[in-house]
Scaffold this motif. Sequence first.
Motif, PDB file in Angstrom:
ATOM      1  N   ASN A  56     -49.820 -23.673  -0.022  1.00 26.54           N
ATOM      2  CA  ASN A  56     -50.808 -23.776   1.050  1.00 26.54           C
ATOM      3  C   ASN A  56     -51.772 -24.937   0.795  1.00 26.54           C
ATOM      4  O   ASN A  56     -52.519 -24.922  -0.186  1.00 26.54           O
ATOM      5  CB  ASN A  56     -51.582 -22.457   1.145  1.00 26.54           C
ATOM      6  CG  ASN A  56     -52.523 -22.415   2.337  1.00 26.54           C
ATOM      7  OD1 ASN A  56     -52.769 -23.420   2.994  1.00 26.54           O
ATOM      8  ND2 ASN A  56     -53.049 -21.231   2.615  1.00 26.54           N
ATOM      9  N   THR A 111     -57.021 -20.816   5.810  1.00 28.12           N
ATOM     10  CA  THR A 111     -56.246 -19.601   6.069  1.00 28.12           C
ATOM     11  C   THR A 111     -57.114 -18.363   5.867  1.00 28.12           C
ATOM     12  O   THR A 111     -57.086 -17.428   6.678  1.00 28.12           O
ATOM     13  CB  THR A 111     -55.021 -19.540   5.141  1.00 28.12           C
ATOM     14  OG1 THR A 111     -54.377 -20.810   5.111  1.00 28.12           O
ATOM     15  CG2 THR A 111     -54.037 -18.477   5.608  1.00 28.12           C
ATOM     16  N   TRP A 144     -42.279 -13.310   9.157  1.00 29.92           N
ATOM     17  CA  TRP A 144     -43.561 -13.855   9.624  1.00 29.92           C
ATOM     18  C   TRP A 144     -44.487 -12.753  10.143  1.00 29.92           C
ATOM     19  O   TRP A 144     -45.708 -12.925  10.163  1.00 29.92           O
ATOM     20  CB  TRP A 144     -43.323 -14.883  10.734  1.00 29.92           C
ATOM     21  CG  TRP A 144     -42.804 -16.205  10.251  1.00 29.92           C
ATOM     22  CD1 TRP A 144     -41.559 -16.474   9.761  1.00 29.92           C
ATOM     23  CD2 TRP A 144     -43.507 -17.450  10.227  1.00 29.92           C
ATOM     24  NE1 TRP A 144     -41.446 -17.800   9.441  1.00 29.92           N
ATOM     25  CE2 TRP A 144     -42.617 -18.434   9.719  1.00 29.92           C
ATOM     26  CE3 TRP A 144     -44.797 -17.834  10.592  1.00 29.92           C
ATOM     27  CZ2 TRP A 144     -42.986 -19.765   9.556  1.00 29.92           C
ATOM     28  CZ3 TRP A 144     -45.159 -19.171  10.442  1.00 29.92           C
ATOM     29  CH2 TRP A 144     -44.272 -20.114   9.926  1.00 29.92           C
ATOM     30  N   GLN A 146     -46.785 -20.482   2.094  1.00 28.75           N
ATOM     31  CA  GLN A 146     -47.704 -19.562   1.439  1.00 28.75           C
ATOM     32  C   GLN A 146     -47.933 -19.935  -0.015  1.00 28.75           C
ATOM     33  O   GLN A 146     -49.049 -19.828  -0.530  1.00 28.75           O
ATOM     34  CB  GLN A 146     -47.182 -18.131   1.562  1.00 28.75           C
ATOM     35  CG  GLN A 146     -47.251 -17.594   2.985  1.00 28.75           C
ATOM     36  CD  GLN A 146     -46.651 -16.214   3.133  1.00 28.75           C
ATOM     37  OE1 GLN A 146     -45.625 -15.907   2.506  1.00 28.75           O
ATOM     38  NE2 GLN A 146     -47.254 -15.373   3.948  1.00 28.75           N
ATOM     39  N   LEU A 184     -41.801 -20.220   5.631  1.00 27.68           N
ATOM     40  CA  LEU A 184     -42.961 -19.356   5.417  1.00 27.68           C
ATOM     41  C   LEU A 184     -43.297 -19.211   3.939  1.00 27.68           C
ATOM     42  O   LEU A 184     -44.455 -19.371   3.525  1.00 27.68           O
ATOM     43  CB  LEU A 184     -42.705 -17.984   6.044  1.00 27.68           C
ATOM     44  CG  LEU A 184     -43.777 -16.916   5.788  1.00 27.68           C
ATOM     45  CD1 LEU A 184     -45.119 -17.321   6.391  1.00 27.68           C
ATOM     46  CD2 LEU A 184     -43.326 -15.565   6.336  1.00 27.68           C
ATOM     47  N   GLU A 185     -42.308 -18.890   3.136  1.00 20.65           N
ATOM     48  CA  GLU A 185     -42.560 -18.652   1.715  1.00 20.65           C
ATOM     49  C   GLU A 185     -43.117 -19.906   1.043  1.00 20.65           C
ATOM     50  O   GLU A 185     -44.060 -19.831   0.245  1.00 20.65           O
ATOM     51  CB  GLU A 185     -41.261 -18.215   1.034  1.00 20.65           C
ATOM     52  CG  GLU A 185     -41.446 -17.730  -0.393  1.00 20.65           C
ATOM     53  CD  GLU A 185     -40.166 -17.168  -0.986  1.00 20.65           C
ATOM     54  OE1 GLU A 185     -40.131 -16.973  -2.213  1.00 20.65           O
ATOM     55  OE2 GLU A 185     -39.210 -16.932  -0.225  1.00 20.65           O
ATOM     56  N   GLU A 206     -51.533 -10.100   8.193  1.00 15.84           N
ATOM     57  CA  GLU A 206     -52.499 -10.476   7.156  1.00 15.84           C
ATOM     58  C   GLU A 206     -53.613 -11.365   7.693  1.00 15.84           C
ATOM     59  O   GLU A 206     -54.739 -11.319   7.192  1.00 15.84           O
ATOM     60  CB  GLU A 206     -51.784 -11.183   6.003  1.00 15.84           C
ATOM     61  CG  GLU A 206     -50.897 -10.263   5.172  1.00 15.84           C
ATOM     62  CD  GLU A 206     -50.085 -11.023   4.138  1.00 15.84           C
ATOM     63  OE1 GLU A 206     -50.293 -12.254   4.011  1.00 15.84           O
ATOM     64  OE2 GLU A 206     -49.251 -10.392   3.464  1.00 15.84           O
ATOM     65  N   ASP A 239     -45.313  -9.881   8.899  1.00 15.96           N
ATOM     66  CA  ASP A 239     -46.263  -9.444   7.858  1.00 15.96           C
ATOM     67  C   ASP A 239     -47.363 -10.479   7.663  1.00 15.96           C
ATOM     68  O   ASP A 239     -48.539 -10.128   7.466  1.00 15.96           O
ATOM     69  CB  ASP A 239     -45.527  -9.220   6.534  1.00 15.96           C
ATOM     70  CG  ASP A 239     -44.716  -7.929   6.525  1.00 15.96           C
ATOM     71  OD1 ASP A 239     -45.055  -7.021   7.319  1.00 15.96           O
ATOM     72  OD2 ASP A 239     -43.753  -7.834   5.750  1.00 15.96           O
ATOM     73  N   HIS A 240     -47.001 -11.752   7.690  1.00 17.17           N
ATOM     74  CA  HIS A 240     -47.989 -12.826   7.574  1.00 17.17           C
ATOM     75  C   HIS A 240     -49.008 -12.749   8.716  1.00 17.17           C
ATOM     76  O   HIS A 240     -50.215 -12.902   8.496  1.00 17.17           O
ATOM     77  CB  HIS A 240     -47.279 -14.177   7.570  1.00 17.17           C
ATOM     78  CG  HIS A 240     -48.169 -15.352   7.807  1.00 17.17           C
ATOM     79  ND1 HIS A 240     -49.172 -15.714   6.931  1.00 17.17           N
ATOM     80  CD2 HIS A 240     -48.212 -16.264   8.824  1.00 17.17           C
ATOM     81  CE1 HIS A 240     -49.804 -16.790   7.392  1.00 17.17           C
ATOM     82  NE2 HIS A 240     -49.238 -17.138   8.537  1.00 17.17           N
TER      83      HIS A 240
END
Length: 449
Positions: free
Chosen positions: A347, A353, A40, A344, A340-341, A46, A42-43
Motif C-alpha cells: 500500500n 486507506t 474484494w 494491501q 488486491l493482495e 474493512e 472483505d476488503h
Amino acid sequence: MGKWYNEAVFYHMYPLGMTGAPKENKEPETVHRLRELFPWIDHLKEIGVTAIYIGPLFESSTHGYDTKDYKKVDRRLGDNEDFKEFVRLAHENGIRVVVDGVFNHTGREFFAFQDIQKNREHSPYCSWYKGVNFGWNSPYNDGFGYEAWRNCFELVNLNLYEQAVRDYLFDVIHFWITEFDIDGIRLDCADCLTFDFMKEMRYRTGQWKEDFWLMGEVIHGDYARWVNDEMLHSTTNYELHKGLYSGHNDHNYFEIAHTIRRQFDDNGGIYRGRTLYSFVDNHDVDRLMSKLNNKDHIREVYTLLYTLPGIPSIYYGSEWGIEGRKQGASDDAMRPQLDLEKMQKENPHPELTAHIAALGKMRKENPVLADGKYRELVLTNRQYAYARIKDQDAIVVAANNDENPADMSIPVPVDGTYENAFTKEAVPVVDGRLQVHLDACESKVFRKK
C-alpha cells in the motif's frame, strides 16, 4: 429518509479493467475473471463500504458499452453463475449491488442491428434504431446510415420511442432483478434517455423490487429534471466533483461552498430534498491523486466527500491513492488491472486507506451525515467549516487547505459539548464557539455528544 441508498457508501468497480480482461472480446471461451473479485468484498467491508456499483457487465465487443447480449455476463469476465455468486457474497456481507444499464445504444454485434445488416428494409428491427436510412451509408460501409452516439459509429442509438424497444429493455431489467437479485441500476448516458422511458422504468422497477435504486449519469444541466418522484432517485454530481479538487488546487473554498449553497442550502438550495451521487474520480475522469497539485490535500478532500450532502463513492484503487490520467482518447490509465493482495501488502498510502475506513465507520455511526441539513459556519479562501444538523444531533467539519497551520473559532450549530469524531477527545467550547487548531492540509470532524 431511511432508504439504504441514501445512507450508503459506494465502491465503483470497472471489472474489465480491474481484472485485466482483453480489450476486445474475440476469444470464444469463457474466462472466469469475476471470481478474482470475490475476495474484494472483505476488503470493502474493512473500509466501510455498504454498496457496490459494478459495470459494465453485459456481453460486449470492446469496452463494455457496445452491448452484444443484454442477458449474458461478458465472457471475458465469466458467466451468469459467477455474477450470481458475487451478488450473493455481497448480500451476505450487508453490501448492496448496483449494475450499469446501457440503454441508450447497442453495439454493432447486437442481434437487432445485425438483422438490419442482413435483411435491410425487410428487417422488423429497422424502427429499433434512430435515423436508419437506406439512402445513406456509414463509416463501416453498411450500405445504410444510422444515428450514432456522439458520432461514435460503433455505438448505435436505440429508438426509445418504439414500444418494442422499451418492452425489450424492461424485460432485460426484470431479468437482472429476478436472475441476479441486483439492488439498482446506474443509467449510462441518462441525459440521452427519454423522460417517458425513465418514468416507466421507475414505476416498473418499484413494482418488481422495493427500494430498487435508479441513478443516472448526468454531467451538465439541472439535475432536478431527472431526480424527482417520477423518474430517478439520484444523478452523478459532476458540479461538486469539479469543485472538490479545484477548490483545493486554487486555495478557493468559496467554489465548494458556493456549489453546496446553491444545491443544498436550506434557504433556496435547488436540490433540497434530493440526494445526489458524489465522487472524486471514476472510470471516465482522471484519478484524484493525479489531479491534485498538492497531494497532501487528498485526505481532506475525502473528508468533504463523506460529510457534505450526497452519497459518497470511492473508485476502485483510489483508497490506495493510485494515479491515472486520460491519455489522448484512451481511458486505460484510469482503468488498470489491480491485484488486491499486492495492493494491501504494498500500500503506497496506508494513511489514506485508514482515513477512508475511519470516514466509513463515522458515517455509519452518525446518520445525520446522510440526512442532516447543511449549514455553513466559517468560510475563507483557505479555511472552511460547516455543520450537518438534524434535531439535536450535529456534526461539525473543519478544513484547512493552506500549507500552513490555522486556528479556527467556529460557532456551534447546536448547544452542548463536542468531541473529535475519530479520537473521541473532548473539544473546548468557549462562548458558544469551538476552538480548533488545524495543521497544514488538515481536516477534523466533531460531533455533539
